[in-house]
Design an enzyme around this catalytic site. Structure first.
Site, short mmCIF file in Angstrom:
data_model
loop_
_atom_site.label_atom_id
_atom_site.label_comp_id
_atom_site.label_asym_id
_atom_site.label_seq_id
_atom_site.Cartn_x
_atom_site.Cartn_y
_atom_site.Cartn_z
N GLY A 104 0.82 -1.22 0.00
CA GLY A 104 0.00 0.00 0.00
C GLY A 104 0.85 1.26 0.00
N ILE A 145 -4.95 -1.09 -4.65
CA ILE A 145 -3.95 -1.99 -4.09
C ILE A 145 -4.16 -3.42 -4.60
CG2 ILE A 145 -2.88 -2.83 -1.96
CD1 ILE A 145 -2.64 0.29 -2.60
N GLU A 162 3.04 1.58 -11.13
CA GLU A 162 4.50 1.55 -10.94
C GLU A 162 5.18 2.73 -11.61
OE1 GLU A 162 6.28 -0.62 -9.30
OE2 GLU A 162 5.05 -2.41 -9.08
P1 TGC Z 1 13.02 12.10 -4.96
O1 TGC Z 1 13.50 13.37 -4.35
O2 TGC Z 1 13.36 11.81 -6.36
O3 TGC Z 1 13.51 10.86 -4.08
C1 TGC Z 1 13.23 10.77 -2.70
C2 TGC Z 1 14.23 9.79 -2.11
O4 TGC Z 1 14.10 8.51 -2.75
C3 TGC Z 1 15.31 8.17 -3.42
N1 TGC Z 1 14.93 7.55 -4.71
C4 TGC Z 1 15.06 6.25 -4.95
N2 TGC Z 1 15.54 5.25 -4.22
C5 TGC Z 1 15.53 4.03 -4.76
N3 TGC Z 1 15.04 3.80 -6.00
C6 TGC Z 1 14.53 4.78 -6.77
N4 TGC Z 1 14.03 4.51 -7.97
C7 TGC Z 1 14.54 6.08 -6.25
N5 TGC Z 1 14.11 7.28 -6.73
C8 TGC Z 1 14.37 8.17 -5.77
C9 TGC Z 1 16.06 9.46 -3.60
O5 TGC Z 1 17.44 9.24 -3.71
C10 TGC Z 1 15.69 10.21 -2.34
O6 TGC Z 1 16.44 9.68 -1.29
P2 TGC Z 1 16.95 10.63 -0.09
O7 TGC Z 1 17.73 9.72 0.77
O8 TGC Z 1 17.75 11.70 -0.77
O9 TGC Z 1 15.71 11.16 0.56
O10 TGC Z 1 11.45 12.06 -4.74
P3 TGC Z 1 10.29 12.87 -5.44
O11 TGC Z 1 9.26 13.16 -4.41
O12 TGC Z 1 10.86 13.99 -6.28
O13 TGC Z 1 9.59 11.78 -6.39
C11 TGC Z 1 10.21 11.22 -7.38
C12 TGC Z 1 9.25 10.34 -8.26
C13 TGC Z 1 8.16 11.16 -8.90
C14 TGC Z 1 10.15 9.78 -9.33
C15 TGC Z 1 8.65 9.24 -7.39
O14 TGC Z 1 7.79 9.75 -6.45
C16 TGC Z 1 7.92 8.18 -8.23
O15 TGC Z 1 8.55 7.25 -8.72
N6 TGC Z 1 6.55 8.27 -8.38
C17 TGC Z 1 5.78 7.24 -9.02
C18 TGC Z 1 4.97 6.50 -7.97
C19 TGC Z 1 4.81 5.05 -8.26
O16 TGC Z 1 5.51 4.48 -9.08
N7 TGC Z 1 3.90 4.40 -7.55
C20 TGC Z 1 3.75 3.01 -7.66
C21 TGC Z 1 2.86 2.47 -6.57
S1 TGC Z 1 2.95 0.70 -6.39
C22 TGC Z 1 2.20 0.08 -7.75
O17 TGC Z 1 1.81 0.74 -8.63
C23 TGC Z 1 2.09 -1.38 -7.75
S2 TGC Z 1 1.33 -2.03 -9.15
C24 TGC Z 1 1.77 -3.61 -8.89
C25 TGC Z 1 1.20 -4.59 -9.81
O18 TGC Z 1 -0.02 -4.87 -9.75
O19 TGC Z 1 2.00 -5.18 -10.58
P1 FAD Z 2 -1.97 10.68 -11.13
O1 FAD Z 2 -0.70 10.76 -10.37
O2 FAD Z 2 -3.09 11.52 -10.67
O3 FAD Z 2 -1.65 11.03 -12.65
C1 FAD Z 2 -2.68 11.37 -13.59
C2 FAD Z 2 -1.99 11.83 -14.89
O4 FAD Z 2 -1.18 12.98 -14.61
C3 FAD Z 2 -1.07 10.77 -15.47
O5 FAD Z 2 -1.13 10.82 -16.87
C4 FAD Z 2 0.31 11.22 -15.01
O6 FAD Z 2 1.34 10.80 -15.88
C5 FAD Z 2 0.14 12.74 -15.05
N1 FAD Z 2 1.08 13.40 -14.14
C6 FAD Z 2 1.15 13.29 -12.77
N2 FAD Z 2 2.17 14.02 -12.30
C7 FAD Z 2 2.78 14.58 -13.38
C8 FAD Z 2 3.91 15.41 -13.57
N3 FAD Z 2 4.66 15.81 -12.52
N4 FAD Z 2 4.22 15.81 -14.81
C9 FAD Z 2 3.49 15.39 -15.88
N5 FAD Z 2 2.42 14.59 -15.78
C10 FAD Z 2 2.08 14.19 -14.55
N6 FAD Z 2 -0.49 1.35 -6.05
C11 FAD Z 2 0.01 0.75 -4.94
O7 FAD Z 2 0.51 1.42 -4.04
N7 FAD Z 2 -0.04 -0.60 -4.81
C12 FAD Z 2 -0.58 -1.41 -5.74
O8 FAD Z 2 -0.59 -2.63 -5.59
C13 FAD Z 2 -1.14 -0.81 -6.92
N8 FAD Z 2 -1.76 -1.57 -7.85
C14 FAD Z 2 -2.42 -0.97 -8.88
C15 FAD Z 2 -3.22 -1.75 -9.72
C16 FAD Z 2 -3.95 -1.13 -10.75
C17 FAD Z 2 -4.84 -1.96 -11.62
C18 FAD Z 2 -3.81 0.26 -10.98
C19 FAD Z 2 -4.54 0.91 -12.11
C20 FAD Z 2 -3.03 1.03 -10.13
C21 FAD Z 2 -2.34 0.43 -9.07
N9 FAD Z 2 -1.61 1.19 -8.15
C22 FAD Z 2 -1.07 0.61 -7.03
C23 FAD Z 2 -1.62 2.65 -8.25
C24 FAD Z 2 -0.68 3.20 -9.30
O9 FAD Z 2 0.66 3.10 -8.90
C25 FAD Z 2 -1.06 4.67 -9.56
O10 FAD Z 2 -2.29 4.63 -10.25
C26 FAD Z 2 -0.01 5.39 -10.39
O11 FAD Z 2 1.15 5.59 -9.62
C27 FAD Z 2 -0.53 6.76 -10.88
O12 FAD Z 2 -1.16 7.48 -9.88
P2 FAD Z 2 -2.64 8.10 -10.12
O13 FAD Z 2 -3.50 7.04 -10.66
O14 FAD Z 2 -3.03 8.78 -8.88
O15 FAD Z 2 -2.44 9.17 -11.28
#
Ligand code: TGC
Ligand code: FAD
Length: 387
Positions: A133, A166, A366
């Site tokens: 989460g 999630i 992701e």
């Molecule tokens: P930022 O200032 O870039 O970084 C904060 C701290 O994190 C470190 N860091 C990393 N560490 C390890 N791996 C990475 N890829 C890292 N990227 C950054 C960084 O060095 C820093 O560390 P420290 O010690 O200096 O504090 O943070 P930011 O707030 O500017 O955000 C950067 C951004 C936008 C790239 C990040 O927030 C991001 O990747 N956002 C996307 C969120 C996301 O991917 N959510 C996924 C949720 S889980 C999911 O979707 C599961 S789906 C699973 C499934 O069903 O398969």
């Molecule tokens: P938003 O962040 O609101 O983004 C909306 C749009 O705005 C996107 O096009 C994005 O690219 C754009 N945008 C956002 N910020 C910027 C920027 N700075 N510059 C330009 N464009 C931007 N999360 C978990 O934690 N655990 C899970 O297990 C998990 N499983 C998932 C399973 C499914 C089926 C789905 C659909 C999602 C899941 N997620 C999970 C959540 C997923 O990681 C988020 O949906 C994803 O990170 C995007 O966040 P959001 O949907 O809030 O979109």
């Protein structure tokens, strides 16, 4: 029809015998055990839970981790597993990704010995399921803004907040929940059935229908001191887990594209219009050529990424590029395959549209395509779009 995996550049030659064996075992399992049930599961909107023990038997649940008697799959073997699972369905790969990369990995990397011994064996043999989460209703791409909060008490913590989207939520015995403690992001293990912990399935989905997606809510959930993952501090904790899962998605998305390509190729050879197979027309061949070229490029990128991971030099930016590239082209290929199948392409007797709908999620979760663009952009320019 038997699946014929495309390998235009003979990348098979670059795999070890063990990697090929692991890949072929999972490929056969997907063909024999998963393909017969996926269309129905997708239609009903259910995950085929009865197959979890078989997945565990294959050793794919956290099978890359160095723990106990786990099989310790190398990065390329692990990537190939993800490719083969997602050839079946993104929901299948999602289940395994979450269990291994997002639940077992943080426990393995950041957990205490007691937490590891309590959870890792059960998560590996499928007798316990986990979820991760991070995302909240108001914080998706910017998890650093999360509002879920833990407050320390004499005997542990009290957790309040909500998580959304999630994967595996309703199946999970344990949730790895990221929350702010004194303003710093920390990871907590929250167990099913705890007072104040509610899980609601999000069923209204056009995508990833054969995967469980849930909302989690926490109202004054009382956690013991042993719920905290001691080693994870700051946003780097969850992001390090995402590196592992994004790596698997890069491979998995290409697996979905391979399935779509194979289906469009076979269809084009057997479907006749204007007195000849549609695959004989230049436009059809142009599409197939585009598909196999992008698949080959994706396979090569993934293999190189895997070898970098093996030697311990892979960077998160390389993982971001591969995740972004794989999802983008896989979705384009799935849309193309759907079109090439004509009206049949909208039915669930064929796979293309299911993969296409799934890949919309895979491109989003992701880290969206845009977020990975900005992660790579930040690396190459040194200028931070998120600052
Ligand atoms: P930022 O200032 O870039 O970084 C904060 C701290 O994190 C470190 N860091 C990393 N560490 C390890 N791996 C990475 N890829 C890292 N990227 C950054 C960084 O060095 C820093 O560390 P420290 O010690 O200096 O504090 O943070 P930011 O707030 O500017 O955000 C950067 C951004 C936008 C790239 C990040 O927030 C991001 O990747 N956002 C996307 C969120 C996301 O991917 N959510 C996924 C949720 S889980 C999911 O979707 C599961 S789906 C699973 C499934 O069903 O398969
Ligand atoms: P938003 O962040 O609101 O983004 C909306 C749009 O705005 C996107 O096009 C994005 O690219 C754009 N945008 C956002 N910020 C910027 C920027 N700075 N510059 C330009 N464009 C931007 N999360 C978990 O934690 N655990 C899970 O297990 C998990 N499983 C998932 C399973 C499914 C089926 C789905 C659909 C999602 C899941 N997620 C999970 C959540 C997923 O990681 C988020 O949906 C994803 O990170 C995007 O966040 P959001 O949907 O809030 O979109």
């Amino acid at each position: 029809m038997a699946y014929r995996a495309p390998d235009f550049f003979d990348l098979d030659e670059m795999l070890t015998e063990e990697e090929r064996l692991v890949r072929d075992t999972v490929r056969d399992w997907v063909s024999d055990r998963f393909m017969p049930v996926i269309a129905e599961a997708y239609r009903k909107g259910t995950f085929p839970e009865h197959l979890i023990p078989e997945m565990a038997e294959l050793g794919v649940l956290g099978g890359n981790l160095d723990y106990g008697d786990f099989p310790r799959l190398g990065p390329v073997a692990y990537g190939l597993v993800m490719q083969e699972l997602e050839r079946g369905d993104s929901g299948l790969r999602s289940f395994v990704s979450v269990q291994g990369a997002l639940v077992m990995y943080p426990i393995w990397r950041y957990g205490s010995d007691e937490q590891k011994d309590k959870w890792l064996p059960k998560l590996h043999d499928g007798s316990a399921i986990g979820c991760f989460g991070l995302t909240e209703p108001d914080h998706g791409s910017d998890p650093g803004g999360m509002e879920t909060k833990a407050v320390a008490t004499d005997d542990g913590y009290v957790l309040n907040g909500a998580k959304m989207w999630i994967t595996n939520g309703n199946l999970a015995d344990v949730a790895v929940v990221w929350a702010k403690l004194d303003g710093e992001i920390r990871g907590f293990l929250v167990e099913k059935g705890m007072d104040g912990f509610e899980v609601m399935e999000q069923r209204a989905k056009h995508s990833l229908r054969a995967s469980v997606t849930s909302e989690l809510s926490f109202q004054d959930v009382k956690l013991g001191k042993d719920a905290l993952l001691p080693g994870a501090k700051g946003l780097g904790g969850p992001l390090s887990c995402l590196n592992q899962a994004r790596y698997g998605i890069a491979w998995g998305a290409i697996g979905a594209a391979m399935a779509c390509y194979d289906e469009a190729l076979e269809y084009g050879k057997s479907r006749t219009q204007f007195g000849k197979p549609i695959a004989q027309f230049q436009l059809y061949q142009n599409k197939l050529t585009h598909m196999i070229t992008e698949i080959t490029k994706g396979q090569m990128m993934n293999l190189r990424l895997g070898r970098l991971k093996e030697q311990g030099t892979v960077t998160p930016f390389q993982v971001s590029m591969a995740k972004r590239n794989g999802c983008f082209h896989a979705l384009e290929i799935a849309r193309m395959a759907r079109d090439m199948l004509g009206a049949n392409g909208i039915t669930d007797e064929y796979q293309a549209m299911r993969h296409m709908c799934n890949l919309e999620s895979v491109k989003t979760y992701e880290g969206t395509h845009d977020i990975h663009t900005l992660i790579v952009g930040r690396e190459i320019t040194g200028l931070d779009a998120f600052a």
